[in-house]
Design a protein around this motif. Structure first.
Motif, PDB file in Angstrom:
ATOM      1  N   PRO A 165       0.822  -1.217   0.000  1.00  0.00           N
ATOM      2  CA  PRO A 165       0.000   0.000   0.000  1.00  0.00           C
ATOM      3  C   PRO A 165       0.854   1.264   0.000  1.00  0.00           C
ATOM      4  O   PRO A 165       2.066   1.220   0.266  1.00  0.00           O
ATOM      5  N   PRO A 166       0.254   2.428  -0.266  1.00  0.00           N
ATOM      6  CA  PRO A 166       0.976   3.690  -0.120  1.00  0.00           C
ATOM      7  C   PRO A 166       1.563   3.818   1.282  1.00  0.00           C
ATOM      8  O   PRO A 166       0.897   3.506   2.274  1.00  0.00           O
ATOM      9  N   GLY A 167       2.809   4.258   1.334  1.00  0.00           N
ATOM     10  CA  GLY A 167       3.509   4.376   2.609  1.00  0.00           C
ATOM     11  C   GLY A 167       4.530   3.282   2.840  1.00  0.00           C
ATOM     12  O   GLY A 167       5.449   3.444   3.645  1.00  0.00           O
ATOM     13  N   ALA A 168       4.397   2.140   2.146  1.00  0.00           N
ATOM     14  CA  ALA A 168       5.391   1.075   2.274  1.00  0.00           C
ATOM     15  C   ALA A 168       6.747   1.571   1.781  1.00  0.00           C
ATOM     16  O   ALA A 168       6.822   2.260   0.766  1.00  0.00           O
ATOM     17  N   SER A 169       7.805   1.247   2.494  1.00  0.00           N
ATOM     18  CA  SER A 169       9.110   1.827   2.189  1.00  0.00           C
ATOM     19  C   SER A 169      10.227   0.799   2.233  1.00  0.00           C
ATOM     20  O   SER A 169      10.126  -0.236   2.895  1.00  0.00           O
ATOM     21  N   MET A 170      11.308   1.143   1.530  1.00  0.00           N
ATOM     22  CA  MET A 170      12.554   0.400   1.580  1.00  0.00           C
ATOM     23  C   MET A 170      13.695   1.406   1.656  1.00  0.00           C
ATOM     24  O   MET A 170      13.708   2.382   0.908  1.00  0.00           O
ATOM     25  N   LEU A 171      14.624   1.189   2.579  1.00  0.00           N
ATOM     26  CA  LEU A 171      15.775   2.073   2.651  1.00  0.00           C
ATOM     27  C   LEU A 171      17.034   1.308   2.259  1.00  0.00           C
ATOM     28  O   LEU A 171      17.125   0.092   2.437  1.00  0.00           O
ATOM     29  N   VAL A 172      17.969   2.044   1.690  1.00  0.00           N
ATOM     30  CA  VAL A 172      19.254   1.494   1.275  1.00  0.00           C
ATOM     31  C   VAL A 172      20.347   2.317   1.929  1.00  0.00           C
ATOM     32  O   VAL A 172      20.343   3.553   1.846  1.00  0.00           O
ATOM     33  N   THR A 173      21.272   1.655   2.608  1.00  0.00           N
ATOM     34  CA  THR A 173      22.339   2.352   3.319  1.00  0.00           C
ATOM     35  C   THR A 173      23.534   2.575   2.403  1.00  0.00           C
ATOM     36  O   THR A 173      23.640   1.971   1.323  1.00  0.00           O
ATOM     37  N   ALA A 174      24.445   3.429   2.863  1.00  0.00           N
ATOM     38  CA  ALA A 174      25.665   3.683   2.100  1.00  0.00           C
ATOM     39  C   ALA A 174      26.504   2.426   1.961  1.00  0.00           C
ATOM     40  O   ALA A 174      27.284   2.280   1.012  1.00  0.00           O
ATOM     41  N   GLY A 175      26.341   1.505   2.888  1.00  0.00           N
ATOM     42  CA  GLY A 175      27.076   0.245   2.823  1.00  0.00           C
ATOM     43  C   GLY A 175      26.416  -0.806   1.952  1.00  0.00           C
ATOM     44  O   GLY A 175      26.911  -1.930   1.849  1.00  0.00           O
ATOM     45  N   GLY A 176      25.273  -0.472   1.349  1.00  0.00           N
ATOM     46  CA  GLY A 176      24.612  -1.404   0.438  1.00  0.00           C
ATOM     47  C   GLY A 176      23.564  -2.282   1.073  1.00  0.00           C
ATOM     48  O   GLY A 176      23.001  -3.153   0.410  1.00  0.00           O
ATOM     49  N   GLU A 177      23.236  -2.071   2.351  1.00  0.00           N
ATOM     50  CA  GLU A 177      22.222  -2.883   3.014  1.00  0.00           C
ATOM     51  C   GLU A 177      20.835  -2.365   2.654  1.00  0.00           C
ATOM     52  O   GLU A 177      20.604  -1.157   2.594  1.00  0.00           O
ATOM     53  N   ALA A 178      19.892  -3.266   2.409  1.00  0.00           N
ATOM     54  CA  ALA A 178      18.507  -2.902   2.111  1.00  0.00           C
ATOM     55  C   ALA A 178      17.606  -3.367   3.250  1.00  0.00           C
ATOM     56  O   ALA A 178      17.723  -4.494   3.734  1.00  0.00           O
ATOM     57  N   VAL A 179      16.701  -2.488   3.679  1.00  0.00           N
ATOM     58  CA  VAL A 179      15.772  -2.791   4.768  1.00  0.00           C
ATOM     59  C   VAL A 179      14.367  -2.425   4.299  1.00  0.00           C
ATOM     60  O   VAL A 179      14.144  -1.323   3.801  1.00  0.00           O
ATOM     61  N   GLY A 180      13.413  -3.339   4.458  1.00  0.00           N
ATOM     62  CA  GLY A 180      12.040  -3.072   4.069  1.00  0.00           C
ATOM     63  C   GLY A 180      11.743  -3.531   2.657  1.00  0.00           C
ATOM     64  O   GLY A 180      12.561  -4.166   1.991  1.00  0.00           O
TER      65      GLY A 180
END
Length: 372
Positions: free
Chosen positions: A33-48
């Motif tokens: 749904p709207p609001g779902a997110s994924m973040l990517v760190t400078a080290g290349g890790e993905a969360v979400g």
């Protein structure tokens, strides 16, 4: 953003920048749904996750780009007519994803958002997706019920967005709003995504029986803040309902009236009456059906239901109020055990919320997902 907020805040507090992709709009059978997110760190890790796997790779590349200095970007991902397994959604849906860099400079108010979410204080985050001035893309405006923080570029734009965001916040909706360049209600050129962070909806389960324990677990699984209430202290105990947010010893109708008076129930609240006893269930149903609630259901046979209706009419309830009552409670799944019954009730909740028909998907045609 709620699903990655803890990790996002931790990185923000340490001074680290991340690339954040957020679903801002969906069409057809989109998986998140709207609001779902994924973040990517400078080290290349993905969360979400933004799509459950379909387009994460493409969003990952965009997030890496903004970390390396690229401008915020709005991308649309959908099924490919030629190759459904190319970058797109094999389920046939379409997602609009906004990818931005988040750090102390680009989003200085993030700690205020996190504090409000943790305190269960309603807050909406308005983000500019498109603007005639490209430098304004990615601007944030925080909107609470009685205050604001930040700006989207001008007082006129801010005033228009604040009014709309408060309306969306009141109903717990997130979505995209379009305006003219200066915030005109009619026009185009300015698109803003409003991400609403409302506290979890409440589920009030009346009757401390075995079916209530199963329903409480199901309610927590669905994201509700669950309260179990019963006037009998020997049954309403935390040891019988581990993991429940609140266990209250009180007469159900008295507790519900107090919560309504305090403004702690609303149109998202679900009330389950599982007491099987007229002296408990009729008074609490009378109180519940006079409120504007999301769901009111009562367990019992059809004979019990008819008796309840008679008693409620004697208390002065009209047909419009009685029509709010789901009784017998749940969908016809053939449920027998408390756990199966809880699934049946949860299925009815979901169907009523989204306009589902409660039938086998393999037996019908048309869209899988309904939109309320």
């Amino acid at each position: 953003m709620r699903d990655v907020l803890d990790e996002l805040t931790k990185r923000w507090e340490s001074g680290e920048a991340v690339g954040l992709g957020t679903v801002v709009a969906t069409f057809r059978s989109a998986p998140r749904p709207p609001g779902a997110s994924m973040l990517v760190t400078a080290g290349g890790e993905a969360v979400g996750s933004v799509s459950g796997g379909c387009v994460e790779g493409a969003v990952y590349e965009e997030a890496t780009g903004v970390l390396e200095g690229a401008d915020p970007v709005l991308r649309r991902y959908g099924v490919s007519d030629d190759d459904a397994f190319a970058v797109g959604l094999t389920c046939g849906g379409i997602l609009d994803v906004f990818v931005e860099r988040v750090d102390r400079e680009t989003f200085p108010e993030l700690d205020s958002v996190a504090a409000s979410v943790r305190a269960e204080e309603p807050v909406a985050v308005a983000t500019v997706l498109e603007h005639p001035e490209e430098s304004k893309v990615g601007s944030h405006l925080l909107v609470w019920r009685e205050r604001t923080s930040g700006s989207l570029g001008s007082t006129r734009i801010d005033d228009a967005v604040v009014d709309d965001a408060r309306g969306m916040l009141a109903s717990g909706r997130s979505g995209v709003i379009e305006y003219g360049p200066e915030g005109q209600r009619r026009g185009e050129g300015l698109r803003v995504f409003v991400n609403s962070f409302e506290p979890p909806p409440r589920m009030l389960v009346f009757g401390a029986i075995d079916f209530a324990a199963a329903m409480a677990r199901m309610g927590a699984f669905l994201g509700y803040r669950v309260t179990v209430c019963d006037a009998r202290p020997v049954f309403a105990t935390h040891s019988r309902f581990p993991g429940v947010d609140d266990v209250v010893v009180d007469w159900p109708h008295r507790y519900l009236a107090a919560e309504a008076e305090a403004g702690r129930i609303d149109e998202r609240t679900a009330v389950m009456v599982l007491t099987h006893d007229p002296k408990f269930d009729v008074p609490v149903l009378e109180a519940a059906l006079r409120q504007d609630l999301g769901y009111v259901g009562a367990m019992g046979s059809r004979r019990t239901h008819e008796d309840r209706l008679r008693r409620l009419r004697e208390q002065g309830l009209g047909e419009a109020e009685l029509a709010k009552l789901s009784s017998p409670i749940g969908l016809d799944l053939g449920a027998r055990t408390p756990e199966e019954t809880a699934v049946s009730i949860a299925a009815e909740l979901i169907a009523l919320r989204w306009g589902g028909r409660g039938v086998r998907l393999s037996d019908v045609e048309g869209p899988i997902h309904h939109h309320s």
